[in-house]
Design a protein around this motif. Structure first.
Motif, PDB file in Angstrom:
ATOM      1  N   ARG A   1       5.791  -5.752 -13.422  1.00 40.19           N
ATOM      2  CA  ARG A   1       6.487  -4.482 -13.671  1.00 40.19           C
ATOM      3  C   ARG A   1       5.520  -3.309 -13.668  1.00 40.19           C
ATOM      4  NH1 ARG A   1       8.680  -6.939 -18.162  1.00 40.19           N
ATOM      5  NH2 ARG A   1      10.345  -8.298 -17.498  1.00 40.19           N
ATOM      6  N   ARG A   2       4.333  -3.501 -14.251  1.00 39.67           N
ATOM      7  CA  ARG A   2       3.336  -2.440 -14.292  1.00 39.67           C
ATOM      8  C   ARG A   2       2.891  -2.063 -12.880  1.00 39.67           C
ATOM      9  NH1 ARG A   2      -1.138  -4.560 -17.355  1.00 39.67           N
ATOM     10  NH2 ARG A   2       0.350  -4.599 -19.047  1.00 39.67           N
ATOM     11  N   GLU A   3       2.689  -3.085 -12.026  1.00 42.07           N
ATOM     12  CA  GLU A   3       2.311  -2.826 -10.632  1.00 42.07           C
ATOM     13  C   GLU A   3       3.424  -2.067  -9.908  1.00 42.07           C
ATOM     14  OE1 GLU A   3      -0.519  -3.553  -8.930  1.00 42.07           O
ATOM     15  OE2 GLU A   3      -1.457  -4.312 -10.746  1.00 42.07           O
TER      16      GLU A   3
ATOM     17  N   LEU B   1       5.787   3.046  -7.677  1.00 40.66           N
ATOM     18  CA  LEU B   1       6.867   4.034  -7.694  1.00 40.66           C
ATOM     19  C   LEU B   1       6.364   5.391  -8.174  1.00 40.66           C
ATOM     20  CD1 LEU B   1       9.796   1.890  -9.091  1.00 40.66           C
ATOM     21  CD2 LEU B   1       9.495   2.707  -6.755  1.00 40.66           C
ATOM     22  N   HIS B   2       5.480   5.393  -9.152  1.00 39.21           N
ATOM     23  CA  HIS B   2       4.917   6.643  -9.650  1.00 39.21           C
ATOM     24  C   HIS B   2       4.097   7.331  -8.556  1.00 39.21           C
ATOM     25  CE1 HIS B   2       3.534   9.433 -12.655  1.00 39.21           C
ATOM     26  NE2 HIS B   2       2.273   9.220 -12.291  1.00 39.21           N
TER      27      HIS B   2
ATOM     28  N   GLU C   1       4.938  11.052  -6.796  1.00 39.28           N
ATOM     29  CA  GLU C   1       3.991  12.170  -6.815  1.00 39.28           C
ATOM     30  C   GLU C   1       3.491  12.543  -5.422  1.00 39.28           C
ATOM     31  OE1 GLU C   1       0.730  11.407  -9.330  1.00 39.28           O
ATOM     32  OE2 GLU C   1       1.877  11.642 -11.174  1.00 39.28           O
ATOM     33  N   ASP C   2       3.288  11.558  -4.582  1.00 40.16           N
ATOM     34  CA  ASP C   2       2.696  11.751  -3.279  1.00 40.16           C
ATOM     35  C   ASP C   2       3.593  11.138  -2.205  1.00 40.16           C
ATOM     36  OD1 ASP C   2       0.583  13.060  -2.289  1.00 40.16           O
ATOM     37  OD2 ASP C   2      -0.843  11.403  -2.476  1.00 40.16           O
ATOM     38  N   PRO C   3       4.694  11.802  -1.851  1.00 40.97           N
ATOM     39  CA  PRO C   3       5.594  11.180  -0.878  1.00 40.97           C
ATOM     40  C   PRO C   3       4.900  11.009   0.473  1.00 40.97           C
ATOM     41  CG  PRO C   3       6.283  13.432  -1.359  1.00 40.97           C
ATOM     42  CD  PRO C   3       5.121  13.111  -2.263  1.00 40.97           C
ATOM     43  N   PRO C   4       5.160   9.882   1.133  1.00 37.58           N
ATOM     44  CA  PRO C   4       4.534   9.666   2.442  1.00 37.58           C
ATOM     45  C   PRO C   4       5.030  10.674   3.478  1.00 37.58           C
ATOM     46  CG  PRO C   4       6.070   7.901   1.897  1.00 37.58           C
ATOM     47  CD  PRO C   4       6.018   8.794   0.721  1.00 37.58           C
TER      48      PRO C   4
END
Length: 113
Positions: free
Chosen positions: A96-98, A103-104, A108-111
Motif C-alpha cells: 500500500r505504501r508503494e 499515486l502521489h 504532483e507530476d503528471p506525465p
C-alpha cells in the motif's frame, strides 16, 4: 496458467527492495508456488527460510512425541502457513505504501504526452 517471470522469485535472483513478487519457483518442480502476500524480493528468502525452519521444528517435535511419520509433515504445514499469515499484513502495508507513493508522484507530476 503460467506466472510471469517478473513477479516470480527464483533461487538465483538478487535481493531487491523495489521488485514486488507474488510467487516463487519451486526447485525441481514445473510450477510456481504462491507467496502469502505480494512482497519485496528481498523479503522472500527470509520468509521462506522462516517457514521452513518452523515446519522442520514442528516436524521434529511431533516425531519426538510419537506421531506417525506420515502425519508429522502435514502437522508441520500448519505453523508454517500461520507464519506466512503473520508476515502477510506487513507485506500488504508495504505494498500500500508503494502504491500510495506512485499515486502521489502521479498527482504532483503528471506525465507529459
Amino acid at each position: 496458467m503460467t506466472v510471469p517471470d517478473s513477479v516470480c522469485w527464483d533461487v538465483g535472483d538478487e535481493p531487491s527492495r523495489t521488485r514486488l513478487v507474488t510467487h516463487w519457483h519451486v526447485p525441481a518442480l514445473p510450477w510456481a508456488a504462491r507467496l502469502p502476500a505480494p512482497m519485496p524480493a528481498s523479503w522472500v528468502v527470509f520468509v521462506l527460510l522462516g517457514m521452513f525452519l518452523v515446519w522442520f521444528l514442528t516436524f521434529v517435535t511431533t516425531l519426538s512425541f510419537g506421531v506417525s511419520v506420515l502425519l508429522a509433515p502435514l502437522l508441520g504445514v500448519v505453523p508454517a502457513w500461520l507464519l506466512g499469515r503473520v508476515v502477510a499484513p506487513f507485506a500488504n502495508v508495504r505494498l500500500r505504501r508503494e502504491a500510495f507513493s506512485v499515486l502521489h508522484w502521479l498527482r504532483e507530476d503528471p506525465p507529459v504526452d
